[in-house]
Design an enzyme around this catalytic site. Structure first.
Site, PDB file in Angstrom:
ATOM      1  N   PRO A 142      34.585  32.139  37.925  1.00  0.00           N
ATOM      2  CA  PRO A 142      34.295  33.500  38.382  1.00  0.00           C
ATOM      3  C   PRO A 142      34.820  33.844  39.776  1.00  0.00           C
ATOM      4  O   PRO A 142      34.059  34.079  40.718  1.00  0.00           O
ATOM      5  CB  PRO A 142      32.765  33.541  38.337  1.00  0.00           C
ATOM      6  CG  PRO A 142      32.356  32.135  38.637  1.00  0.00           C
ATOM      7  CD  PRO A 142      33.397  31.284  37.963  1.00  0.00           C
ATOM      8  N   CYS A 143      36.133  33.924  39.895  1.00  0.00           N
ATOM      9  CA  CYS A 143      36.723  34.266  41.182  1.00  0.00           C
ATOM     10  C   CYS A 143      36.358  35.696  41.603  1.00  0.00           C
ATOM     11  O   CYS A 143      36.472  36.027  42.777  1.00  0.00           O
ATOM     12  CB  CYS A 143      38.227  34.037  41.168  1.00  0.00           C
ATOM     13  SG  CYS A 143      39.081  34.782  39.793  1.00  0.00           S
ATOM     14  N   HIS A 144      35.878  36.507  40.664  1.00  0.00           N
ATOM     15  CA  HIS A 144      35.417  37.852  41.032  1.00  0.00           C
ATOM     16  C   HIS A 144      34.199  37.786  41.955  1.00  0.00           C
ATOM     17  O   HIS A 144      33.926  38.735  42.675  1.00  0.00           O
ATOM     18  CB  HIS A 144      35.110  38.696  39.785  1.00  0.00           C
ATOM     19  CG  HIS A 144      34.048  38.134  38.906  1.00  0.00           C
ATOM     20  ND1 HIS A 144      34.304  37.155  37.957  1.00  0.00           N
ATOM     21  CD2 HIS A 144      32.718  38.408  38.819  1.00  0.00           C
ATOM     22  CE1 HIS A 144      33.181  36.864  37.322  1.00  0.00           C
ATOM     23  NE2 HIS A 144      32.206  37.614  37.831  1.00  0.00           N
TER      24      HIS A 144
END
Length: 173
Positions: A142-144
């Site tokens: 989850p780089c968001h």
């Protein structure tokens, strides 16, 4: 010269609500999740960066079923964690960054400096940002959830609109 072994990636197209993205898996785990509405070309371009020893095969055997199911549940707001194996393709440093990013819990956010600190390279914030930008497994890794200084909404492979939507889905933006 020895011939390198061919790695098979099985792909499928996920369409749910306003989402349309491609996913790919290998025998070891998930290898790629595309950006919303970027099409098959995004997967092909990504594959070209990874080398000539990957064979892309349309999934007729159900190898992508589990990831498709879990992504659908997540995008519909019904799933907060994933139980999928990853098959990272990258440098040792990138894999270290992605493994750390994968630990960020649903509904929380962090910053590049925190990731750099946790992997033992506190001065490597830009390198961490570059590694995150090369994350092939968006949403699941989850780089968001990684934001800039003062919660700034910085770059995202799928675009800032996709990043903002994912953060809103998790009630953190």
């Amino acid at each position: 010269m020895a011939k390198q072994k061919l790695t098979k990636w099985y792909y499928n197209n996920l369409k749910v609500n306003n989402w349309n993205l491609y996913v790919a898996v290998s025998e070891q785990g998930i290898t790629f999740i595309g950006s919303n509405n970027k099409g098959f070309n995004e997967l092909e371009s990504w594959l070209k960066k990874k080398g000539p020893n990957i064979l892309l095969i349309a999934d007729q055997e159900g190898k992508t079923n589990l990831v498709m199911e879990q992504l659908t549940e997540y995008l519909m707001g019904k799933r907060t964690f994933f139980t999928l194996a990853f098959d990272f393709t990258g440098t040792l440093f990138q894999k270290k960054v992605w493994a750390e990013v994968a630990k960020i819990p649903y509904g929380t956010k962090t910053c590049y400096a925190d990731i750099a600190q946790k992997i033992g390279h506190p001065q490597a914030m830009r390198a961490v940002g570059t590694a995150i930008g090369n994350n092939a497994i968006t949403i699941l890794v989850p780089c968001h959830r990684v934001l800039g200084k003062n919660n700034a909404l910085l770059g995202y492979r799928g675009g800032l609109e996709m990043k903002a939507f994912l953060l809103q889905l998790e009630n953190i933006w």
